[in-house]
Design an enzyme around this catalytic site. Sequence first.
Site, PDB file in Angstrom:
ATOM      1  N   GLU A   1       2.081   3.458   1.584  1.00 24.00           N
ATOM      2  CA  GLU A   1       2.701   2.174   1.948  1.00 24.00           C
ATOM      3  C   GLU A   1       3.154   2.243   3.406  1.00 24.00           C
ATOM      4  OE1 GLU A   1       3.823  -1.170   0.146  1.00 24.00           O
ATOM      5  OE2 GLU A   1       3.352  -0.946   2.275  1.00 24.00           O
ATOM      6  N   ARG A   2       3.350   1.098   4.067  1.00 22.66           N
ATOM      7  CA  ARG A   2       3.909   1.126   5.429  1.00 22.66           C
ATOM      8  C   ARG A   2       5.256   1.837   5.351  1.00 22.66           C
ATOM      9  NH1 ARG A   2       6.430  -4.529   6.255  1.00 22.66           N
ATOM     10  NH2 ARG A   2       6.680  -3.882   8.382  1.00 22.66           N
ATOM     11  N   HIS A   3       5.650   2.544   6.380  1.00 24.99           N
ATOM     12  CA  HIS A   3       6.972   3.182   6.392  1.00 24.99           C
ATOM     13  C   HIS A   3       7.992   2.079   6.683  1.00 24.99           C
ATOM     14  CE1 HIS A   3      10.299   5.764   7.268  1.00 24.99           C
ATOM     15  NE2 HIS A   3       9.591   6.855   7.037  1.00 24.99           N
TER      16      HIS A   3
ATOM     17  N   ARG B   1       3.721   6.614  -7.133  1.00 29.34           N
ATOM     18  CA  ARG B   1       3.466   5.339  -7.838  1.00 29.34           C
ATOM     19  C   ARG B   1       1.983   4.952  -7.790  1.00 29.34           C
ATOM     20  NH1 ARG B   1       6.520   4.518  -3.089  1.00 29.34           N
ATOM     21  NH2 ARG B   1       5.967   2.775  -1.722  1.00 29.34           N
TER      22      ARG B   1
ATOM     23  N   HIS C   1      -0.548  -0.424  -6.400  1.00 28.46           N
ATOM     24  CA  HIS C   1      -0.025   0.281  -7.588  1.00 28.46           C
ATOM     25  C   HIS C   1       0.729  -0.697  -8.503  1.00 28.46           C
ATOM     26  CE1 HIS C   1       3.993  -0.146  -5.866  1.00 28.46           C
ATOM     27  NE2 HIS C   1       3.425   0.125  -4.717  1.00 28.46           N
ATOM     28  N   GLY C   2       0.926  -0.262  -9.735  1.00 31.89           N
ATOM     29  CA  GLY C   2       1.740  -1.050 -10.674  1.00 31.89           C
ATOM     30  C   GLY C   2       3.189  -1.107 -10.197  1.00 31.89           C
TER      31      GLY C   2
ATOM     32  N   HIS D   1      -1.144   0.593  -1.680  1.00 33.96           N
ATOM     33  CA  HIS D   1       0.140  -0.105  -1.610  1.00 33.96           C
ATOM     34  C   HIS D   1      -0.039  -1.481  -0.977  1.00 33.96           C
ATOM     35  CE1 HIS D   1       2.276   3.694  -2.559  1.00 33.96           C
ATOM     36  NE2 HIS D   1       1.169   4.200  -2.065  1.00 33.96           N
TER      37      HIS D   1
HETATM   38  O1  LIG Z   1       7.531  -0.666  -0.065  1.00 35.77           O
HETATM   39  C1  LIG Z   1       8.107  -1.627  -0.584  1.00 35.77           C
HETATM   40  O2  LIG Z   1       9.277  -1.931  -0.456  1.00 35.77           O
HETATM   41  C2  LIG Z   1       7.279  -2.580  -1.393  1.00 35.77           C
HETATM   42  O3  LIG Z   1       6.311  -1.952  -2.115  1.00 35.77           O
HETATM   43  C3  LIG Z   1       6.674  -3.615  -0.465  1.00 35.77           C
HETATM   44  O4  LIG Z   1       7.718  -4.410  -0.116  1.00 35.77           O
HETATM   45  P1  LIG Z   1       7.457  -5.815   0.580  1.00 35.77           P
HETATM   46  O5  LIG Z   1       6.611  -6.648  -0.362  1.00 35.77           O
HETATM   47  O6  LIG Z   1       8.851  -6.354   0.787  1.00 35.77           O
HETATM   48  O7  LIG Z   1       6.727  -5.524   1.882  1.00 35.77           O
END
Ligand SMILES: O=C(O)[C@H](O)COP(=O)(O)O
Length: 260
Positions: free
Chosen positions: A89-91, A62, A9-10, A192
Site C-alpha cells: 500500500e502507499r506509505h 492482509r 486485499h479483503g 492494495h
Molecule cells: O492504507 C489504508 O489506510 C487503506 O487501505 C487505504 O486508505 P484510503 O482509502 O483512505 O486511501
Amino acid sequence: MPHLIVLRHGESEWNKTNKFCGWVDVSLSENGKKQAERSAELLLKQKEVGKPDICFTSRLTRANQTAEIILDRMHRLFIDTDKTWRLNERHYGAFQGRDKTEVLAEVGKEKYMFVRRAYTGCPPLCDPDAECRSLDDRYNLDAEDEKKLGLSGGEMPRGESLEMVVGRLVPYYKAAIEPELAKGRTVLVVTHGSVVRALLKVLYSISDDDISEVNIPNGIPIKIDLDAETLKPRKDKWEYLDPERAKVEAEKVRLQGFKK
Ligand SMILES: O=C(O)[C@H](O)COP(=O)(O)O
C-alpha cells in the site's frame, strides 16, 4: 491471450476500525477473509480466463492472506507467489494508525481528500524511527530480487503520494509482471487500494485529475484482458467481476472518515 487479474486485499482490521493503515502490517478481519473466499468463487466462474499461472503480492499480511485464501480455494497454492515491497500500500506517513474521522476533523475535508486521492497528495512524513519502519528487514529481503531485476529500492519511504507509488510500481511491473503476461499467462496480483489505482492509471492512461475519482473496493477482482502483442488492455474500461457490489463498496471507501 494474457489475462491480468488485480484486486485489493479483503477488509483489514484497520479498514474495519476506520484507521489509516499504509505500511502498518495488520491482518484481515473475518469479513475480509469472507471477501477473499468470494473473490475465489468469482474467479472460479471465469472459465475463459482459467486459473492463475503466477501470483504477485505485497510484503503486507492482509494482501498475503487474501492471496493464500484465493489460491487455496482455486487449488493453485503450488504456483509461484512473488512478494515485493513495490506492491505494498502507499506509505501513509504520520497518518498511519490514526482514526480517519479525527484526521478529517483536524485537517478539513479539502486537505483530507487531497492527501487520500489527489495524484500528488502526500501525507505528513512519519518519524525516521517510527514503528512502521520495522518492515525494513522485509524491505531488505527484496534486495536480491531487486538486483536481479535491475531495480534499486532506494531509501524506505516515510510517506507516499500516488505519483510516488506509480514511480516505484511501474519499473517492477515492466521487469517482473509484464514478461509473465508476454508468455500469454494468467497473472494474479493481490495488492492494495493505492497500487490498484496506480496500475489502472497507467494501463488506462487515466489523467492526474480523473484518478482522484477512482476508489477501489476491498476484495473484488478486476479482470483485464490484454492484447497479446502490445500487452495493453483490449477494452477501454476495466471490469469488476461483481460490478454492482464494486460500485456500492467503492463509494463506501470514498466516504471513509465522513461517517463514523
Ligand atoms: O492504507 C489504508 O489506510 C487503506 O487501505 C487505504 O486508505 P484510503 O482509502 O483512505 O486511501
